[in-house]
Design a protein around this motif. Structure first.
Motif, PDB file in Angstrom:
ATOM      1  N   ALA A 275       0.987  -1.131   0.352  1.00  9.49           N
ATOM      2  CA  ALA A 275       0.114  -0.190  -0.064  1.00  9.49           C
ATOM      3  C   ALA A 275       0.645   1.139   0.136  1.00  9.49           C
ATOM      4  N   MET A 276       2.238   1.175   1.109  1.00 12.89           N
ATOM      5  CA  MET A 276       3.139   2.160   0.969  1.00 12.89           C
ATOM      6  C   MET A 276       3.218   2.721  -0.584  1.00 12.89           C
ATOM      7  N   SER A 277       4.039   1.844  -1.549  1.00 14.29           N
ATOM      8  CA  SER A 277       4.302   1.827  -2.631  1.00 14.29           C
ATOM      9  C   SER A 277       3.413   2.069  -3.877  1.00 14.29           C
ATOM     10  N   ARG A 278       2.305   1.928  -3.680  1.00 18.81           N
ATOM     11  CA  ARG A 278       1.033   2.643  -4.437  1.00 18.81           C
ATOM     12  C   ARG A 278       1.810   3.785  -5.657  1.00 18.81           C
ATOM     13  N   LYS A 279       2.000   4.864  -4.274  1.00 19.30           N
ATOM     14  CA  LYS A 279       2.613   6.272  -5.271  1.00 19.30           C
ATOM     15  C   LYS A 279       3.557   6.101  -6.614  1.00 19.30           C
ATOM     16  N   THR A 280       4.909   5.203  -5.151  1.00 18.77           N
ATOM     17  CA  THR A 280       5.798   5.865  -5.692  1.00 18.77           C
ATOM     18  C   THR A 280       5.765   4.449  -7.213  1.00 18.77           C
ATOM     19  N   ASP A 281       5.257   2.912  -7.302  1.00 24.68           N
ATOM     20  CA  ASP A 281       4.889   2.722  -8.377  1.00 24.68           C
ATOM     21  C   ASP A 281       4.092   3.178  -9.535  1.00 24.68           C
ATOM     22  N   ALA A 282       3.444   4.223  -9.424  1.00 30.62           N
ATOM     23  CA  ALA A 282       2.691   5.211 -10.005  1.00 30.62           C
ATOM     24  C   ALA A 282       4.045   6.470 -10.676  1.00 30.62           C
ATOM     25  N   VAL A 283       4.614   6.671  -9.575  1.00 35.33           N
ATOM     26  CA  VAL A 283       6.416   7.287 -10.229  1.00 35.33           C
ATOM     27  C   VAL A 283       6.479   6.831 -11.346  1.00 35.33           C
ATOM     28  N   VAL A 284       7.148   5.519 -10.563  1.00 41.52           N
ATOM     29  CA  VAL A 284       8.055   4.971 -11.900  1.00 41.52           C
ATOM     30  C   VAL A 284       7.921   4.991 -13.551  1.00 41.52           C
ATOM     31  N   LYS A 285       6.607   3.840 -12.967  1.00 39.87           N
ATOM     32  CA  LYS A 285       5.643   4.206 -14.547  1.00 39.87           C
ATOM     33  C   LYS A 285       5.487   4.952 -15.080  1.00 39.87           C
ATOM     34  N   GLN A 286       5.294   6.026 -14.524  1.00 39.20           N
ATOM     35  CA  GLN A 286       5.280   7.329 -15.249  1.00 39.20           C
ATOM     36  C   GLN A 286       6.639   8.516 -15.577  1.00 39.20           C
ATOM     37  N   LEU A 287       7.228   8.225 -15.435  1.00 36.50           N
ATOM     38  CA  LEU A 287       8.872   7.878 -15.496  1.00 36.50           C
ATOM     39  C   LEU A 287       9.498   7.334 -16.783  1.00 36.50           C
ATOM     40  N   ARG A 288       8.572   6.090 -16.715  1.00 34.04           N
ATOM     41  CA  ARG A 288       9.183   5.177 -17.580  1.00 34.04           C
ATOM     42  C   ARG A 288       8.634   6.190 -18.958  1.00 34.04           C
ATOM     43  N   GLU A 289       7.223   5.945 -18.674  1.00 32.57           N
ATOM     44  CA  GLU A 289       6.114   5.903 -19.811  1.00 32.57           C
ATOM     45  C   GLU A 289       6.534   7.070 -20.635  1.00 32.57           C
ATOM     46  N   TRP A 290       7.378   8.463 -19.729  1.00 34.70           N
ATOM     47  CA  TRP A 290       7.726  10.132 -20.650  1.00 34.70           C
ATOM     48  C   TRP A 290       9.188   9.748 -20.422  1.00 34.70           C
ATOM     49  N   GLY A 291       9.911   9.074 -20.838  1.00 33.57           N
ATOM     50  CA  GLY A 291      11.411   9.081 -21.096  1.00 33.57           C
ATOM     51  C   GLY A 291      11.090   7.580 -22.382  1.00 33.57           C
ATOM     52  N   LEU A 292      10.648   7.089 -22.858  1.00 30.81           N
ATOM     53  CA  LEU A 292       9.763   6.765 -24.200  1.00 30.81           C
ATOM     54  C   LEU A 292       9.805   7.505 -24.771  1.00 30.81           C
ATOM     55  N   ALA A 293       8.593   7.749 -24.448  1.00 29.98           N
ATOM     56  CA  ALA A 293       7.571   8.802 -25.638  1.00 29.98           C
ATOM     57  C   ALA A 293       8.868  10.436 -25.666  1.00 29.98           C
TER      58      ALA A 293
END
Length: 181
Positions: free
Chosen positions: A22-40
């Motif tokens: 539950a604590m990592s949900r925010k960081t999971d969302a950030v990692v996913k966002q950074l990865r998608e942003w970097g690829l695009a």
């Protein structure tokens, strides 16, 4: 009431794993966002997973952002030739291990409560991409200008001027205007 089964249970019967998840949900969302942003955002960017627990951003097979995977503690490492000294002032940053810190690589590990703004992490990824990407891909990024991270120091010529071969005829020079005073 909390059930005590070693250290596997806390609070109202929540398992430690569930609490951490539950604590990592925010960081999971950030990692996913950074990865998608970097690829695009970056020409030639692709995913690279050199070992378990990482899903990194790379260009020409050179990693420019080591990123943790979802479900793991948040972690990012970037090459910051311009701003590493500033990043290292943050309490959750340290020079990247394995000797990479000597080359300006910085690693950040934090939880939801100390996670920096996404814009800061994007700036780090941008700086790292510019340090790792070939010049031809950098030119594809807006306006064709060479980014500050790879700009040559002032005073050095951009390219050597070729001297004419021995015996070659010199091109005719335009007539110089005479100055009258």
């Amino acid at each position: 009431n909390a059930m005590d089964v070693g250290s596997a249970t806390v609070g109202c019967g929540m398992r430690v794993h569930d609490t951490l998840r539950a604590m990592s949900r925010k960081t999971d969302a950030v990692v996913k966002q950074l990865r998608e942003w970097g690829l695009a955002h970056f020409p030639g960017a692709h995913l690279k997973s050199p070992w378990p627990g990482h899903k990194d951003l790379a260009v020409n097979d050179k990693t420019f952002a080591y990123l943790s995977i979802e479900g793991e503690p948040f972690g990012i490492s970037c090459k910051l030739p311009q701003s590493s000294h500033m990043a290292l002032m943050l309490p959750f940053c340290k020079p990247t291990e394995y000797g990479l810190g000597k080359s300006g690589w910085v690693s950040a590990s934090c939880d939801d409560s100390s996670l920096p703004p996404v814009e800061v992490l994007q700036q780090w990824i941008d700086e790292s991409y510019r340090a790792q990407a070939p010049k031809k891909l950098l030119k594809q990024m807006g306006e064709g200008k060479t980014p500050p991270a790879v700009t040559k120091p002032a005073g050095k010529p951009a390219a050597k001027v070729k001297k004419p071969a021995a015996g070659a005829k010199k091109a005719a020079k335009p007539a110089a205007k005479s100055k009258k005073r």
